[in-house]
Design an enzyme around this catalytic site. Structure first.
Site, short mmCIF file in Angstrom:
data_model
loop_
_atom_site.label_atom_id
_atom_site.label_comp_id
_atom_site.label_asym_id
_atom_site.label_seq_id
_atom_site.Cartn_x
_atom_site.Cartn_y
_atom_site.Cartn_z
N ASP A 78 -11.14 -5.09 -6.23
CA ASP A 78 -10.02 -5.29 -4.37
C ASP A 78 -9.75 -6.40 -4.75
OD1 ASP A 78 -12.73 -3.86 -4.09
OD2 ASP A 78 -13.19 -4.98 -2.29
N CYS A 119 -18.92 -6.41 -9.36
CA CYS A 119 -17.85 -5.95 -8.13
C CYS A 119 -18.04 -5.85 -7.35
CB CYS A 119 -16.18 -5.85 -8.86
SG CYS A 119 -15.95 -7.00 -10.28
N ASP A 120 -17.10 -5.54 -6.50
CA ASP A 120 -17.50 -5.02 -4.45
C ASP A 120 -18.18 -3.70 -4.42
OD1 ASP A 120 -16.20 -7.62 -5.54
OD2 ASP A 120 -15.98 -7.17 -3.00
N LYS A 121 -17.85 -2.54 -5.12
CA LYS A 121 -18.46 -1.95 -3.89
C LYS A 121 -19.44 -0.82 -5.29
CE LYS A 121 -16.60 -2.68 -0.94
NZ LYS A 121 -15.38 -4.31 -1.43
N CYS A 191 -15.27 -12.40 -9.11
CA CYS A 191 -15.10 -14.27 -9.12
C CYS A 191 -15.80 -14.91 -8.37
CB CYS A 191 -13.50 -13.30 -7.80
SG CYS A 191 -12.65 -11.93 -8.39
N GLU A 439 -10.09 -4.47 3.62
CA GLU A 439 -10.36 -5.85 3.64
C GLU A 439 -9.44 -7.42 3.94
OE1 GLU A 439 -14.19 -6.23 0.44
OE2 GLU A 439 -12.17 -7.32 -0.19
N SER A 464 -12.81 -10.36 3.18
CA SER A 464 -13.28 -9.81 1.51
C SER A 464 -14.86 -11.64 2.07
CB SER A 464 -12.23 -10.84 0.54
OG SER A 464 -12.64 -11.80 0.05
#
Length: 547
Positions: A78, A119-121, A191, A439, A464
């Protein structure tokens, strides 16, 4: 065993012949077949080390009496996709990940499933697949990145995003931006703060789908390798016991995850993802549940971006087991993939660091880190990271500055065309309108970097997990389907009251009816994945799932 469907009896001789071409022995034909969905790639920092972790998973499966079969899963970073058209592809990738895992598992009749991702998804997509398939399954999350360092200060990606706004404001030399960007992200892992990736790792552990303590272990530490091997052996225990994912992902375990989320003050994106996971597991969950649990649960850990603590600090303070310990009276005693219950894990914690994880009696906030807002601007709800909003902005009224898309809003922000007190509306960025609900870390970070203190940002898109400040997203219904956000005009008064959980457009209903009668959907030309996604995706208040 499910895998017997591809390897037992004389009619399956052709299937076995193909399996033997892989080098399988006669003895392995009698063992459980375990699929490993590995999101390794060398473009996403959170994934570059997953090959090493997966090798340890394979060792654990083999030692436990199974046969591992590894296959790939896509992953989008992302942060790299942020601020341009690439961000529209991130949320749709969640559905692709869930679908691709389902296709591989069902076609090859695996007896169990290990998902390795970060990670995000990626993690939400993997959890959706596990819930949908309802076979023995476990997740291994890859772990957070270590903080960067410059001039004695710990850094994360958000420092770089916010520095862009500081450069625009003239308060940060542009020639130093390159030094900062080289220092902020020192290696592999997700992150560093409690952004979406790490929040979802915590949610995975909190709902019992990964091993205790695993969410916060940094990507580079040897403990992560040990957990990876244990993950491989644990899937064999689950297969032998016949414990499937829906015995772990239950209404009570999802409520535990939401409660942990509120205690941590995690990413607003967890609302979308937990709703989507619940839907795959046929569990009733709505936005009112988030508010109910938020009202009951104190916020006890002040994590980045709103607070000072990175994930490595949280790990050293005990991670999710320590949060379990603090919240034990609030949590249901649900089962976890380890075979230990939530309360067993909570009571095994020997030491707590109150400088990092506060007591229930001395919380950071008396209620949870997220809130769902309703009102005339968001009849079906909107989400705010309450824990990241200064108390001075819990109530605000101001004139709208309306932008049909992130790009035009970003240009206005960097040109310093926004005034203190404004409510910046970024619309047509929802699940259908974006499409993909991009985002908004670039505009939110720019506002912070420019030094604005009384500007609110409201969008039907997303934020985000690195966002902080008065930023309200997931407005439903979105502009693309004619929600009230489509009717806002420059200068309209917008009222925000986080204590009352309200988001209102203070315009006379007669005038809104007049505007509604003139409103028409925007004409758009789309193709490929985004075209198909826009046609089938639902609204944010139901998890933005494809229907």
């Amino acid at each position: 065993m499910r895998s017997d469907e591809i390897k037992k009896g004389y009619p399956r001789a052709p299937n076995r012949s193909l399996l033997r071409s892989l080098g399988l022995s006669n003895s392995e034909m009698d063992l459980p077949f375990i699929g490993i969905a590995n999101a390794w790639n060398d473009i996403v920092p959170g994934h570059t080390h997953l090959r090493n972790l997966t090798n340890k998973v394979r060792e654990g499966i083999a030692a436990g009496g199974g046969v591992p079969f590894e296959f790939g899963v896509i992953g989008i970073c992302d942060g790299i996709a942020m601020g341009h058209t690439g961000m529209r592809y991130s949320l749709p990738s969640r559905e692709n990940i869930a679908d691709s895992i389902e296709l591989m598992v069902e076609a090859h009749r695996f007896d169990g499933l290990v998902c390795v991702g970060t990670c995000d998804k990626i993690v939400p997509g993997m959890l959706m697949a596990a819930a949908r398939l309802d076979i023995p399954a476990i997740l291994l999350t890859g772990g957070p990145m270590m903080p960067g360092t410059l001039n004695g200060k710990d850094l994360s990606l958000v420092d770089v995003f916010e520095a862009v706004g500081k450069v625009a404001a003239g308060s940060f030399p542009e020639e130093e931006l390159g030094t900062l960007e080289c220092a902020a992200m020192p290696g592999c892992g997700s992150c560093q703060g409690l952004y979406t990736a790490n929040t979802m790792a915590c949610m995975t552990e909190a709902m019992g789908m990964s091993l205790a303590g695993s969410a916060a272990i940094p990507a580079v530490e040897s403990d992560k390798l040990r957990v990876a091997r244990e993950t491989g052996s644990t899937i064999m225990d689950l297969v032998r016991s016949g414990i499937s994912s829906r015995q772990i992902i239950t209404e009570n375990s999802l409520r535990n995850a939401i409660r942990v989320d509120m205690a941590l003050g995690g990413s607003t994106n967890t609302v979308l993802h937990l709703m989507a996971i619940a839907r795959e597991a046929d569990i009733p969950l709505n936005l009112a549940t988030f508010n109910q649990i938020s009202d009951e649960t104190p916020h006890i850990c002040h994590m980045q971006p709103a607070g000072p603590h990175a994930m490595v600090t949280f790990n050293r303070a005990g991670g999710i087991p320590a949060i379990f310990n603090r919240l034990i009276e609030y949590l249901e005693d649900t089962m976890t993939v380890s075979g230990r219950s939530v309360h067993e894990i909570a009571t095994s914690v020997l030491r707590l660091d109150e400088t990092i994880i506060k007591s229930i009696e001395n919380p950071i906030h008396t209620s949870g880190g997220l809130r769902i807002l309703f009102g005339t601007l968001a009849p079906n709800g909107a989400v705010v990271k309450y824990a990241a909003v200064p108390e001075s902005m819990w109530q605000h009224k101001g004139p709208a500055r309306v932008f049909d898309g992130e790009e035009s809003a970003m240009k206005a922000i960097l040109a310093c065309e926004i005034q203190e007190g404004n409510v910046v509306i970024i619309r047509y960025e929802g699940p259908k309108g974006g499409p993909g609900m991009p985002e908004m870390l670039s505009p939110t970070s720019a506002l912070m970097g420019l030094g604005y203190e009384r500007v609110v940002l409201v969008t039907d898109g997303r934020f985000s997990g690195g966002t902080r400040g008065p930023c309200i997203g997931h407005v439903a219904p979105e502009a693309e389907v004619g929600g009230p956000i489509a009717l806002v005009r420059d200068g309209d008064e917008i009222a925000i009251d986080l204590s009352a959980k309200r988001l209102d457009l203070n315009v006379d209903e007669t005038e809104l009816d007049r505007r509604r009668s003139m409103w028409r959907p925007k004409e758009r030309t789309r193709k490929g994945v985004l075209s198909r996604y826009a046609r089938t995706v639902g609204q944010a208040d139901s998890g933005a799932v494809q229907i």
